[in-house]
Design a protein around this motif. Structure first.
Motif, PDB file in Angstrom:
ATOM      1  N   UNK A   1      -1.224  -3.227  -3.720  1.00 19.22           N
ATOM      2  CA  UNK A   1      -1.823  -1.886  -3.738  1.00 19.22           C
ATOM      3  C   UNK A   1      -3.186  -1.928  -3.067  1.00 19.22           C
ATOM      4  N   UNK A   2      -3.496  -0.894  -2.282  1.00 19.42           N
ATOM      5  CA  UNK A   2      -4.860  -0.772  -1.767  1.00 19.42           C
ATOM      6  C   UNK A   2      -5.646   0.024  -2.796  1.00 19.42           C
TER       7      UNK A   2
ATOM      8  N   UNK B   1      -6.013   7.763  -6.173  1.00 15.81           N
ATOM      9  CA  UNK B   1      -5.933   6.536  -5.350  1.00 15.81           C
ATOM     10  C   UNK B   1      -5.388   5.347  -6.127  1.00 15.81           C
ATOM     11  N   UNK B   2      -5.869   5.155  -7.319  1.00 12.97           N
ATOM     12  CA  UNK B   2      -5.600   3.910  -8.059  1.00 12.97           C
ATOM     13  C   UNK B   2      -4.575   4.086  -9.178  1.00 12.97           C
TER      14      UNK B   2
ATOM     15  N   UNK C   1       2.745 -10.812 -10.402  1.00 13.46           N
ATOM     16  CA  UNK C   1       1.390 -10.784  -9.839  1.00 13.46           C
ATOM     17  C   UNK C   1       1.163  -9.437  -9.176  1.00 13.46           C
ATOM     18  N   UNK C   2      -0.112  -9.067  -9.119  1.00 15.84           N
ATOM     19  CA  UNK C   2      -0.502  -7.819  -8.466  1.00 15.84           C
ATOM     20  C   UNK C   2      -1.324  -8.178  -7.237  1.00 15.84           C
ATOM     21  N   UNK C   3      -0.848  -7.756  -6.073  1.00 16.54           N
ATOM     22  CA  UNK C   3      -1.607  -7.942  -4.835  1.00 16.54           C
ATOM     23  C   UNK C   3      -2.636  -6.834  -4.715  1.00 16.54           C
ATOM     24  N   UNK C   4      -3.872  -7.231  -4.450  1.00 16.26           N
ATOM     25  CA  UNK C   4      -4.974  -6.276  -4.331  1.00 16.26           C
ATOM     26  C   UNK C   4      -5.523  -6.297  -2.918  1.00 16.26           C
TER      27      UNK C   4
ATOM     28  N   UNK D   1       0.797  -1.223   0.000  1.00  9.34           N
ATOM     29  CA  UNK D   1       0.000   0.000   0.000  1.00  9.34           C
ATOM     30  C   UNK D   1       0.840   1.289   0.000  1.00  9.34           C
ATOM     31  N   UNK D   2       1.637   1.518  -1.025  1.00  9.01           N
ATOM     32  CA  UNK D   2       2.417   2.756  -1.078  1.00  9.01           C
ATOM     33  C   UNK D   2       1.545   4.013  -0.991  1.00  9.01           C
TER      34      UNK D   2
END
Ligand SMILES: OC[C@H]1NNC[C@@H](O)[C@@H]1O
Length: 457
Positions: free
Chosen positions: A231-232, A251-252, A295-298, A177-178
């Motif tokens: 990323x959050x 945010x995104x 991979x992308x952590x969500x 969550x940067x």
């Protein structure tokens, strides 16, 4: 971002997840380990921040937390009892490099060695987060993430960790969550290091991303094969497309685009122009930041509901969001006051697979805080169980819609230190009595064990 969609969430019957779907739980070092001064650990910005009067509820700190540093064998046993496939945990950088640079602290390395071996002994796959907010204070004293050199120190730390654990840890995520590190830490000041300087928060965001890219290069060079970032992310719900786009950018897209497209979104660059000239972006940075990842952590908790309102000042956590109001959502709320809107998860995952195709996704955090009570050794956390059930159905709907979703890690395994809220907010599926350190699996944990066993609902 689109307005609210309604997905055809199946409301009954057994929903099977794909073969090989990874079920697990997640935690973070400062939130559970305790042992803040044990075995050579140096101070982090959260040790400093939590000792700053008024910053954390009731002056709570991570000094003891869940005492996981000493109780990890018991916690790994609990993971095994729940049948978890994987466990996402973060490494405390100041435990490895007390001053954020230089030779590693062998006793710090030894702890994570022991933890990984314990997990392997229990058949549980470790998923490592290298940075979950506990920056060594010494680096903050030199500017922290507003200082470009911190990105270089981070890559050196990543290489140290891979050299010690790379033979047993396959999946590495660089940052958690940067957005929180940059905009809660340097713009709004509600998180460590507690700076309220929006004009430097974009540089902090950039240097976090640069650190991610340099760490990916270091990990890849050392032989790592599964590398990602977490990323959050939040879908933005609005009756006003412009307001939605502003918040979606801040945010995104401010993180998704550099990492997955190698560029900052033009609208975000423009809106942040009132704070910065972006001169901190050097030639070649974006090539480094957009190193291919596996991979992308969500991390998903809830959507953001916004509306356009002339004259509205910027939300402190979204510098550049002038003219956007945050009216809140008409939905049931968790103990954090966050709306329970599972459809947002489907919406987000489908959007990611459409707008950023080709990167497998894993839900690295999803969960809810509710006020739990232990009754006769049990915790009947119906609200949390219902939240998790709804969000797993939403995740399943995304898979049905074609999303390449590889796994789900519930936040969190244990009740823990919830940052500025201290210990008063409980996200765990396992209750922790902080006076006795007694662990009690909640009803949600027992339900989750069945979900894992059946690979479905
Ligand atoms: O607020 C709940 C969680 N959100 N993501 C980051 C974690 O450290 C938090 O505890």
């Amino acid at each position: 971002m689109s307005a609210q969609k309604s997905y055809n969430l199946q409301d009954s019957g057994v929903l099977r997840f794909p073969e090989g779907f990874v079920w697990g739980a997640a935690t973070a070092a400062y939130q559970i380990e305790g042992a803040a001064r044990d075995d050579g650990r140096g101070p982090s910005i959260w040790d400093t921040f939590s000792r700053t009067p008024g910053k954390v509820h009731a002056g709570h700190t991570g000094d003891v937390a869940c005492d996981h540093y000493h109780r990890y064998p018991e916690d790994v046993r609990i993971m095994g009892d729940l049948g978890l496939h994987a466990y996402r945990f973060s490494i405390s950088w100041p435990r490895i490099q007390p001053d954020g640079a230089g030779p590693a602290n062998p006793r710090g390395l030894d702890f994570y060695d022991r933890l990984v071996d314990e997990l392997q002994g229990g058949g549980i796959t470790p998923i490592v987060t290298l940075y979950h907010w506990d920056l060594p204070q010494t680096l903050e004293d030199r500017g922290g993430w507003t200082n470009r050199e911190t990105a270089e120190r981070f890559a050196e730390y990543a290489a140290i960790m891979y050299s010690r654990l790379g033979d047993r840890v396959e999946t590495w995520t660089t940052l958690n969550e940067p957005w929180c590190s940059a905009f809660l830490g340097y713009a709004s000041g509600i998180h460590a290091p507690g700076r309220t300087e929006p004009e430097v928060s974009f540089a902090a965001a950039h240097h976090l991303l640069l650190g991610h890219g340099l760490a990916v290069q270091a990990l890849r060079a050392a032989g790592a094969s599964q590398i990602g970032i977490t990323l959050n992310l939040a879908p933005v719900l609005s009756d006003d497309a412009e307001a939605a786009s502003i918040v979606d950018g801040l945010q995104n897209r401010i993180f998704l685009d550099p990492v997955l497209r190698g560029e900052y979104p033009a609208d975000v660059v423009e809106r942040a122009g009132r704070f910065t000239d972006w001169s901190f972006v050097k030639d070649g940075d974006l090539e480094i930041i957009s190193q291919p990842i596996d991979l992308l952590g969500v991390n998903y908790y809830n959507p953001q509901t916004v509306t356009g309102r002339a004259g509205e000042p910027a939300n402190p956590v979204y510098p550049g969001s002038e003219g956007v109001a945050f009216p809140g959502a008409d939905a049931p709320k968790t103990a954090m006051g966050w709306p329970v809107q599972p459809f947002g998860l489907t919406d987000l995952l489908v959007r990611l697979s459409h707008d950023y195709p080709g990167t497998p996704l894993i839900i690295t955090e999803n969960g809810a805080a509710f006020d739990d009570v232990v009754e006769d050794g049990q915790v009947h956390d119906v609200g949390r169980l219902s939240y998790l059930d709804g969000h797993l159905r939403a995740a399943h709907a995304a898979i049905e819609a074609g999303v390449d979703l590889r796994g789900y890690l519930v936040w969190s395994l244990l009740d823990n230190f919830e940052w500025a809220e201290g210990y008063r907010k409980r996200f765990g599926v396992v209750h922790v009595d902080y006076n006795t350190q007694r662990r009690t699996p909640k009803d949600s944990a027992l339900w989750y064990r069945e979900v894992v066993r059946r690979n479905g609902l």
